[in-house]
Design a protein around this motif. Structure first.
Motif, short mmCIF file in Angstrom:
data_model
loop_
_atom_site.label_atom_id
_atom_site.label_comp_id
_atom_site.label_asym_id
_atom_site.label_seq_id
_atom_site.Cartn_x
_atom_site.Cartn_y
_atom_site.Cartn_z
N GLN A 110 0.96 -1.11 0.00
CA GLN A 110 0.13 0.08 0.04
C GLN A 110 0.75 1.34 -0.03
OE1 GLN A 110 -3.24 0.12 2.95
NE2 GLN A 110 -3.33 -2.10 2.79
N GLN A 111 1.73 1.22 0.65
CA GLN A 111 2.73 2.45 0.91
C GLN A 111 3.54 2.72 -0.49
OE1 GLN A 111 1.34 4.46 2.82
NE2 GLN A 111 2.99 4.93 4.31
N ARG A 112 3.89 1.61 -0.96
CA ARG A 112 4.70 1.79 -2.26
C ARG A 112 3.78 2.00 -3.51
NH1 ARG A 112 8.06 -3.70 -3.01
NH2 ARG A 112 6.57 -4.53 -1.56
N VAL A 113 2.32 1.73 -3.41
CA VAL A 113 1.45 2.37 -4.14
C VAL A 113 1.18 3.83 -4.05
CG1 VAL A 113 -1.02 2.18 -5.16
CG2 VAL A 113 0.45 0.07 -4.70
N ALA A 114 1.17 4.07 -2.72
CA ALA A 114 0.90 5.64 -2.47
C ALA A 114 2.12 6.56 -3.02
CB ALA A 114 1.02 5.61 -0.82
N ILE A 115 3.57 5.88 -3.05
CA ILE A 115 4.56 6.63 -3.56
C ILE A 115 4.46 6.57 -5.01
CG2 ILE A 115 7.14 6.28 -4.03
CD1 ILE A 115 7.37 5.07 -1.32
N ALA A 116 3.90 5.75 -5.68
CA ALA A 116 3.65 5.92 -7.13
C ALA A 116 2.58 6.98 -7.47
CB ALA A 116 3.35 4.43 -7.58
N THR A 117 1.57 6.82 -6.77
CA THR A 117 0.44 7.99 -6.61
C THR A 117 1.02 9.36 -6.77
OG1 THR A 117 -1.17 6.41 -5.91
CG2 THR A 117 -1.84 8.75 -5.95
N ALA A 118 2.06 9.57 -5.49
CA ALA A 118 2.67 10.92 -5.23
C ALA A 118 3.38 11.38 -6.33
CB ALA A 118 3.27 10.91 -4.14
N LEU A 119 3.79 10.28 -7.29
CA LEU A 119 4.88 10.77 -8.63
C LEU A 119 3.94 10.96 -9.81
CD1 LEU A 119 7.67 7.87 -7.62
CD2 LEU A 119 7.83 10.52 -7.31
N ALA A 120 2.77 10.87 -9.68
CA ALA A 120 2.05 10.63 -10.97
C ALA A 120 2.45 11.88 -11.66
CB ALA A 120 0.61 10.35 -10.70
N ASN A 121 2.30 13.06 -11.00
CA ASN A 121 2.44 14.40 -12.17
C ASN A 121 3.88 14.70 -11.96
OD1 ASN A 121 -0.21 15.11 -12.72
ND2 ASN A 121 -0.67 15.63 -10.38
N SER A 122 4.66 13.90 -11.85
CA SER A 122 6.13 14.08 -11.85
C SER A 122 6.60 15.40 -11.20
CB SER A 122 6.55 14.31 -13.29
OG SER A 122 6.17 13.23 -13.99
N PRO A 123 6.48 15.20 -9.59
CA PRO A 123 6.82 16.60 -8.88
C PRO A 123 8.34 16.61 -8.73
CG PRO A 123 6.33 14.48 -7.39
CD PRO A 123 5.81 14.24 -8.79
N GLN A 124 8.83 17.76 -8.44
CA GLN A 124 10.15 17.93 -8.36
C GLN A 124 10.68 17.43 -6.79
OE1 GLN A 124 10.00 22.20 -9.04
NE2 GLN A 124 12.22 22.00 -9.62
N LEU A 125 9.70 17.50 -5.91
CA LEU A 125 9.80 17.30 -4.47
C LEU A 125 8.83 16.31 -4.05
CD1 LEU A 125 11.37 17.88 -1.81
CD2 LEU A 125 9.77 19.70 -1.39
N LEU A 126 9.47 14.94 -3.45
CA LEU A 126 8.55 14.14 -2.76
C LEU A 126 8.47 14.16 -1.29
CD1 LEU A 126 6.47 11.72 -3.07
CD2 LEU A 126 8.59 10.23 -3.04
N LEU A 127 7.65 14.43 -0.58
CA LEU A 127 7.59 14.62 0.87
C LEU A 127 6.99 13.61 1.54
CD1 LEU A 127 6.38 18.07 1.22
CD2 LEU A 127 8.89 17.27 1.27
N ALA A 128 7.54 12.49 2.68
CA ALA A 128 6.88 11.67 3.07
C ALA A 128 6.85 11.66 4.59
CB ALA A 128 7.52 10.20 2.89
N ASP A 129 5.66 11.94 5.27
CA ASP A 129 5.66 12.07 6.80
C ASP A 129 5.44 10.55 7.43
OD1 ASP A 129 5.19 13.06 9.07
OD2 ASP A 129 3.34 14.10 8.97
N GLU A 130 6.27 10.24 7.98
CA GLU A 130 6.15 8.93 8.90
C GLU A 130 6.00 7.88 8.00
OE1 GLU A 130 7.54 8.53 11.82
OE2 GLU A 130 7.52 10.28 12.79
N PRO A 131 6.33 7.41 6.82
CA PRO A 131 5.79 6.63 5.84
C PRO A 131 5.88 5.30 6.27
CG PRO A 131 7.89 7.14 4.96
CD PRO A 131 7.47 8.24 6.03
N THR A 132 6.69 4.84 7.24
CA THR A 132 6.76 3.52 7.73
C THR A 132 6.59 3.33 9.34
OG1 THR A 132 9.32 3.88 8.40
CG2 THR A 132 9.01 3.09 6.17
#
Length: 303
Positions: free
Chosen positions: A170-192
């Motif tokens: 689920q968290q890896r799918v969430a990372i893929a979703t966050a990358l959908a718009n090709s952002p410059q910056l990926l932020l993750a708040d306590e993802p694990t």
């Protein structure tokens, strides 16, 4: 130097470069104050931080240290109170509400600790990843979603809904979703925060893959100081300011972790509590400039 000479040089010869001019993320004396009833809470107290394009940085600290507030400001979900904060071309201090929406859609991706906040439960993994790019043709959306799912190593769950996946999937799918718009910056708040040690390693491996192969700058907030072994740079926050950094390097085939105290632009330095207690350093200390270092002595101590 005469005024005419300055003009001949473009007028910038005497101007020092602005702090963080070459960084993707710049926090310069950043302050965030909350009002909680009649109590004023200063969550960030003049924090300085630079993150350069292509870096992967972990931000660690105890509960209440200000690390999640920092992520809220960088994501555009929270507004800074004072100081300077910039991400790419965006000045977050001067950004009106309507531009915040554009900024969050185009420049940053966000992953929450709670999987329920990252994915819609009635959509498949492929549909969740494609949702942020609904404006592009269907075939392109599908291809982009499958590309990202493969990148983060969960292409096999493309047709599954979140309840059919493990927490790590689920968290890896969430990372893929966050990358959908090709952002410059990926932020993750306590993802694990809700994952076991093995799955935590898998998620951080995924973030490293995203950083290395997609070229996305990654900032991860966590309370776990052990992540310093998983990233190249770990920044610790204490009492609303950056206090120390751990840099991970390879030396003669071995991995070396070096810890540095952080001095802010006003010359302030946070001395770790165990050092202060061991040497009985209290409200006043003596500073002695030696040939190659600075000595700190307790009040009344040896000189």
């Amino acid at each position: 130097m005469s005024e005419s000479t300055l003009e001949a040089l473009g007028g910038n010869a005497a101007r020092p470069a602005q702090y963080g001019h070459d960084a993707l993320v710049v926090c310069d004396n950043l302050v965030r104050i909350y009002q909680s009833g009649s109590v004023e809470v200063q969550a960030l107290q003049g924090l300085d931080l630079l993150v350069h394009e292509g870096e992967m940085v972990a931000v660690v600290g105890a509960s209440g240290s200000g690390k999640s507030t920092l992520l809220g400001v960088l994501s555009g979900m929270d507004a800074p109170t004072a100081g300077r904060v910039r991400v790419g071309r965006w000045d977050l201090m001067a950004m009106p509400a309507r531009e915040r929406v554009t900024y969050r859609r185009q420049t940053v991706g966000f992953v929450w600790q709670q999987t329920s906040r990252n994915l819609l439960p009635y959509l498949t993994a492929r549909q969740n990843v494609a949702l942020p790019i609904a404006s592009v043709p269907r075939r392109q959306r599908r291809a982009r979603a499958e590309e990202l799912l493969d990148l983060v190593g969960v292409g096999h769950v493309a047709d599954r809904q979140p309840h059919e996946m493990s927490g790590g999937e689920q968290q890896r799918v969430a990372i893929a979703t966050a990358l959908a718009n090709s952002p410059q910056l990926l932020l993750a708040d306590e993802p694990t925060g809700e994952l076991d040690t093995t799955t935590t390693q898998e998620v951080f491996d995924t973030l490293r893959t995203v950083n290395r192969e997609a070229g996305t700058t990654v900032v991860v907030v966590t309370h776990d100081h052990a992540v310093s072994s998983l990233v190249e740079r770990t920044v610790a926050i204490r009492d609303g300011r950056t206090s120390s950094e751990v840099l991970r390097r390879e030396s003669d085939g071995d991995v070396v972790h070096e810890e540095y105290a952080v001095m802010d632009r006003a010359g302030r330095l946070q001395v770790p509590r165990e050092y202060r207690e061991a040497l009985a350093l209290t409200s006043r200390v003596r500073l002695v400039l030696e040939a190659d270092h600075l000595a700190v002595w307790r009040d009344g101590g040896a000189r």
